[in-house]
Design a protein around this motif. Structure first.
Motif, short mmCIF file in Angstrom:
data_model
loop_
_atom_site.label_atom_id
_atom_site.label_comp_id
_atom_site.label_asym_id
_atom_site.label_seq_id
_atom_site.Cartn_x
_atom_site.Cartn_y
_atom_site.Cartn_z
N ASP A 293 -1.25 17.56 -4.37
CA ASP A 293 -1.07 18.50 -3.25
C ASP A 293 -2.39 19.11 -2.75
O ASP A 293 -2.37 20.05 -1.96
CB ASP A 293 -0.09 19.63 -3.63
CG ASP A 293 1.25 19.11 -4.09
OD1 ASP A 293 1.74 18.14 -3.48
OD2 ASP A 293 1.80 19.64 -5.06
N GLU A 294 -3.52 18.57 -3.18
CA GLU A 294 -4.82 19.05 -2.70
C GLU A 294 -5.26 18.20 -1.52
O GLU A 294 -5.16 16.96 -1.56
CB GLU A 294 -5.86 18.97 -3.81
CG GLU A 294 -7.25 19.42 -3.39
CD GLU A 294 -8.28 19.28 -4.50
OE1 GLU A 294 -9.23 20.09 -4.55
OE2 GLU A 294 -8.15 18.33 -5.31
N GLU A 295 -5.74 18.84 -0.48
CA GLU A 295 -6.28 18.10 0.65
C GLU A 295 -7.63 17.47 0.25
O GLU A 295 -8.47 18.14 -0.36
CB GLU A 295 -6.48 19.03 1.85
CG GLU A 295 -5.20 19.49 2.50
CD GLU A 295 -4.44 18.34 3.15
OE1 GLU A 295 -5.09 17.37 3.61
OE2 GLU A 295 -3.21 18.38 3.18
N PRO A 296 -7.84 16.20 0.59
CA PRO A 296 -9.13 15.60 0.27
C PRO A 296 -10.32 16.38 0.80
O PRO A 296 -11.37 16.44 0.15
CB PRO A 296 -9.03 14.21 0.91
CG PRO A 296 -7.57 13.90 0.89
CD PRO A 296 -6.89 15.22 1.16
N PHE A 331 -8.72 8.08 -1.29
CA PHE A 331 -7.31 8.16 -1.66
C PHE A 331 -6.88 9.61 -1.76
O PHE A 331 -7.37 10.35 -2.63
CB PHE A 331 -7.05 7.49 -3.02
CG PHE A 331 -7.25 6.00 -3.05
CD1 PHE A 331 -6.16 5.15 -2.98
CD2 PHE A 331 -8.52 5.45 -3.16
CE1 PHE A 331 -6.33 3.78 -3.03
CE2 PHE A 331 -8.70 4.08 -3.21
CZ PHE A 331 -7.60 3.24 -3.14
N ALA A 332 -5.97 10.02 -0.90
CA ALA A 332 -5.34 11.33 -1.07
C ALA A 332 -4.28 11.22 -2.16
O ALA A 332 -3.93 10.13 -2.60
CB ALA A 332 -4.69 11.77 0.25
N GLY A 333 -3.78 12.34 -2.62
CA GLY A 333 -2.64 12.32 -3.52
C GLY A 333 -1.36 12.13 -2.72
O GLY A 333 -1.35 12.11 -1.49
N GLY A 334 -0.26 12.00 -3.43
CA GLY A 334 1.04 11.86 -2.78
C GLY A 334 2.14 12.03 -3.80
O GLY A 334 1.92 11.85 -5.00
#
Length: 422
Positions: A293-296, A331-334
């Motif tokens: 849930d952290e923005e890159p 890669f962002a999280g998801g």
């Protein structure tokens, strides 16, 4: 727990074909960015056509994709990339389920570390060894086996199933990005990454960084007249270790089993161009873990702030600060939305198909994957597939054929129960 139609479909899984297909796919050295990455897409397109699917095989416009907002980056040169989607014909008012897998693999590495050629699969009992065995040719085979069983059993779906076979997952996700941009989507998605018998409902992210540290060149015999970029880098390395520790304090329960769920790792360090010279530049490249849930952008800003503060405390770097850039994969999280039924649908399908002992537990994963691209597109997604990620990217890479069959059986029931049957 099974209907007659479900039991009939499960009985149609061709376990012999599972093994043969896995050996065939491993033998294609589809390293990210190589010509074989395109070759395997055409091979798989033929298989999807033989399964009776409507096939969309297209050459991606790389220049246009690079210009798109949110482009996920690439870490290898690529002159072409092919998208491949197969969709079941017919269907009515039922949901559309996506089965997704990437066709690219990482290089084989040091040949001496392998027992034979990494792209010549080796079988010992139930275990298949080779590059891509679990990451993730086995997952591709599970998709094909499930679709073959549904076709052989004459199952008519109320909804649709779309198979997305994508390139470039290992170096950013251009294949999934391009597939979604082409308009292919669905109501839910299962990615058969190797999950070791678990349901992965959340992924951390990962950002590739490059840290350039300046020095001052001089002859090595009078090194006091110069400033070694290696020496200047050392306090930055220590600062990054402290940053990693602070970013891993108080993690999500989904990530609690990992000692370092959001790793900050320096992978390459290059400095100097002559043994008798004081090096005037050091370039370190590595990977910054992105929290759930952290923005890159927030992760990048925290990293850059850490470097800036370390430079400000150093007599040389205060006047000659290191610079940070962000090349390669981003890669962002998801995660699967809280309470979404896909988790229980896959879990129950696995239990009913393979027995209570196979019932998977839920967890997150500390690495980035295509999950975040589908989740960002509004498609609820989870990962469940054969193999153990701990042997992926290594000369120990292997997968159990039993696991591939278990995943295929799970997918058969997931498709029938999610898309619905007539």
């Amino acid at each position: 727990m099974l209907s007659d139609q479900e039991a009939a479909a499960l009985s149609c899984i061709d376990e012999g074909a599972v093994g043969r297909t896995l050996l065939e796919l491993i033998a294609v050295p589809s390293v990210s960015g190589s010509a074989a990455e395109s070759e395997i897409q055409h091979l798989l397109a033929g298989r999807l056509e033989r399964l009776g699917l409507d096939v969309d095989l297209w050459r991606m416009d790389l220049a246009a994709l690079r210009a798109e907002p949110g482009f996920p980056g690439m870490e290898v040169p690529r002159t072409e990339a092919w998208g491949l989607v197969g969709t079941t014909a017919g269907g009515g008012d039922g949901p559309a389920l996506v089965l997704q897998g990437h066709v690219d693999v990482v290089p084989g590495g040091d040949p001496a570390a392998w027992d034979g050629d990494p792209f010549v699969p080796r079988v010992t009992g139930d275990i298949v060894h080779g590059r891509g065995a679990c990451d993730m040719k086995a997952g591709l085979v599970a998709h094909l086996a499930a679709l073959g069983a549904l076709r052989a059993a004459g199952v008519r779906l109320r909804g649709r199933v779309a198979v997305h076979f994508v390139v470039g997952e290992e170096d950013g996700g251009i294949g999934a990005f391009g597939t979604l941009k082409r308009g292919h989507g669905g109501d839910a998605c299962v990615i058969t990454e190797p999950t070791g018998g678990t349901l992965v409902t959340a992924n951390a992210g990962a950002l590739t960084f490059r840290l350039s540290v300046p020095g001052k060149a001089a002859h090595a015999s009078s090194r006091d007249a110069g400033v070694s970029a290696v020496d200047a880098y050392l306090p930055l390395h220590e600062a990054l270790a402290r940053l990693e520790a602070s970013r891993n304090a108080g993690t999500s329960p989904l990530m609690a089993e990992y000692p370092i769920p959001y790793a900050l790792s320096v992978g390459t360090v290059r400095a100097g161009d002559w043994a008798s010279s004081v090096p005037d530049l050091l370039v370190a490249e590595g990977r910054l873990g992105v929290r759930l849930d952290e923005e890159p952008a927030a992760a990048r800003a925290e990293f850059e702030r850490c470097v800036a503060e370390a430079c400000a405390a150093h007599p040389w770097l205060r006047e000659h600060p290191a610079t940070v850039t962000w090349p390669g994969g981003q890669f962002a999280g998801g995660r699967l939305p809280e309470g979404h039924p896909l988790r229980d649908e896959v879990r129950d399908a696995c239990t009913d198909a393979n027995g209570w002992a196979a019932r998977p537990r839920e967890r997150g994963a500390p690495y980035g994957s295509d999950l975040r691209l589908y989740a960002a597109a509004g498609i609820p997604t989870l990962q469940y597939g054969p193999g153990d990620v701990r042997v992926a990217h290594s000369p120990r890479e292997c997968v159990s054929l039993r696991e591939v069959v278990e995943v295929a059986r799970t997918l058969v029931l997931t498709v029938m129960r999610t898309a619905g049957v007539r």
